[in-house]
Design a protein around this motif. Structure first.
Motif, mmCIF file in Angstrom:
data_model
loop_
_atom_site.group_PDB
_atom_site.id
_atom_site.type_symbol
_atom_site.label_atom_id
_atom_site.label_comp_id
_atom_site.label_asym_id
_atom_site.label_seq_id
_atom_site.Cartn_x
_atom_site.Cartn_y
_atom_site.Cartn_z
ATOM 1 N N GLY A 37 8.651 3.131 -5.261
ATOM 2 C CA GLY A 37 8.620 1.877 -4.675
ATOM 3 C C GLY A 37 7.574 1.958 -3.511
ATOM 4 N N ALA A 38 7.863 1.338 -2.352
ATOM 5 C CA ALA A 38 7.129 1.276 -1.471
ATOM 6 C C ALA A 38 8.005 1.634 0.042
ATOM 7 C CB ALA A 38 6.419 -0.106 -0.827
ATOM 8 N N PRO A 51 10.648 -2.927 -2.997
ATOM 9 C CA PRO A 51 9.761 -3.226 -3.876
ATOM 10 C C PRO A 51 8.096 -2.838 -3.498
ATOM 11 C CG PRO A 51 10.920 -5.138 -2.895
ATOM 12 C CD PRO A 51 11.359 -4.076 -2.271
ATOM 13 N N ILE A 52 7.419 -2.848 -4.689
ATOM 14 C CA ILE A 52 6.051 -2.327 -4.613
ATOM 15 C C ILE A 52 5.067 -3.208 -4.091
ATOM 16 C CG2 ILE A 52 3.918 -1.624 -6.092
ATOM 17 C CD1 ILE A 52 5.772 0.373 -7.501
ATOM 18 N N MET A 57 0.718 -5.877 -8.427
ATOM 19 C CA MET A 57 1.858 -6.586 -8.845
ATOM 20 C C MET A 57 1.698 -8.068 -7.763
ATOM 21 S SD MET A 57 4.011 -5.370 -10.351
ATOM 22 C CE MET A 57 4.379 -3.933 -11.101
ATOM 23 N N PHE A 58 0.574 -8.290 -7.274
ATOM 24 C CA PHE A 58 0.203 -9.601 -6.721
ATOM 25 C C PHE A 58 -1.148 -10.271 -7.193
ATOM 26 C CE2 PHE A 58 2.896 -7.345 -3.722
ATOM 27 C CZ PHE A 58 3.635 -8.556 -3.441
ATOM 28 N N ARG A 68 7.851 -11.181 -11.807
ATOM 29 C CA ARG A 68 7.533 -9.766 -12.274
ATOM 30 C C ARG A 68 8.761 -8.861 -11.608
ATOM 31 N NH1 ARG A 68 2.388 -10.259 -11.230
ATOM 32 N NH2 ARG A 68 2.645 -12.449 -11.363
ATOM 33 N N ASN A 69 9.055 -7.676 -12.073
ATOM 34 C CA ASN A 69 9.768 -6.604 -11.558
ATOM 35 C C ASN A 69 8.930 -5.804 -10.499
ATOM 36 O OD1 ASN A 69 11.404 -4.534 -10.917
ATOM 37 N ND2 ASN A 69 11.953 -3.905 -12.818
ATOM 38 N N ARG A 70 8.879 -5.975 -9.195
ATOM 39 C CA ARG A 70 8.261 -4.894 -8.400
ATOM 40 C C ARG A 70 9.044 -3.870 -7.859
ATOM 41 N NH1 ARG A 70 7.589 -8.724 -4.022
ATOM 42 N NH2 ARG A 70 6.822 -6.988 -2.951
ATOM 43 N N GLY A 71 10.345 -3.757 -8.305
ATOM 44 C CA GLY A 71 11.332 -2.632 -8.078
ATOM 45 C C GLY A 71 12.012 -2.896 -6.990
#
Length: 163
Positions: A37-38, A51-52, A57-58, A68-71
């Motif tokens: 992730g971030a 989240p990433i 993802m954007f 969406r799954n961004r973590g």
């Protein structure tokens, strides 16, 4: 930046390359993480993984409405699967849209068989099935190490006081 690089001598280029490589090796050795992730600061000021925040993802247009799954992701399989799931959701979204809608994109349907093949075949072939139960370990690394930002980092470092 490229003009600056081209003016450097071969020994200078080699020295910069070795220095950047040593930073990458140090990050791989010392920055072991258990999620993808971030990096963020939590309310206590501690670094945490969230989240990433990448362009992937954007997405704009119709894809803004696709969840969406961004973590953060607990395994690399989940990280690889996330953008594939967005592609599959996009096909479902387009199926419900009239073809004369300005957001309609027939090319997504053409890519759909490849996307589904990646999800059903490529991911299982690449990642061992029992791997998800094993302890996950990844390292901190720069997502886009290129000549532009390498020289930028070198230029900043040259302005720092000697330690």
């Amino acid at each position: 930046m490229f003009r600056t690089w081209s003016r450097l001598s071969d020994p200078s280029k080699a020295a910069i390359t070795r220095e950047i490589a040593s930073y990458v090796m140090q990050m791989r050795k010392d920055c072991v993480l258990h999620k993808i992730g971030a990096l963020y600061h939590d309310s206590d000021g501690e670094v945490t993984i969230g989240p990433i925040v990448t362009q992937l993802m954007f997405m704009n247009g119709r894809r803004q409405s696709i969840s969406r799954n961004r973590g953060p992701y607990r395994h690399d399989t989940d990280y690889v699967r996330a953008p594939i799931d967005v592609q599959i959701a996009d096909v479902h979204f387009l199926n419900a849209m009239p073809s004369d809608d300005p957001n309609f994109n027939e090319g997504v349907f053409e890519d759909d068989p490849d996307t589904r093949w990646r999800a059903s075949s490529l991911i299982p072939m690449t990642f061992a099935q029992g791997e998800k139960n094993a302890p996950f370990r990844t390292t901190l690394l720069h997502p886009h190490l290129s000549l532009d930002n390498t020289l930028w980092l070198t230029r900043i470092r040259s302005k720092l006081p000697e330690s």
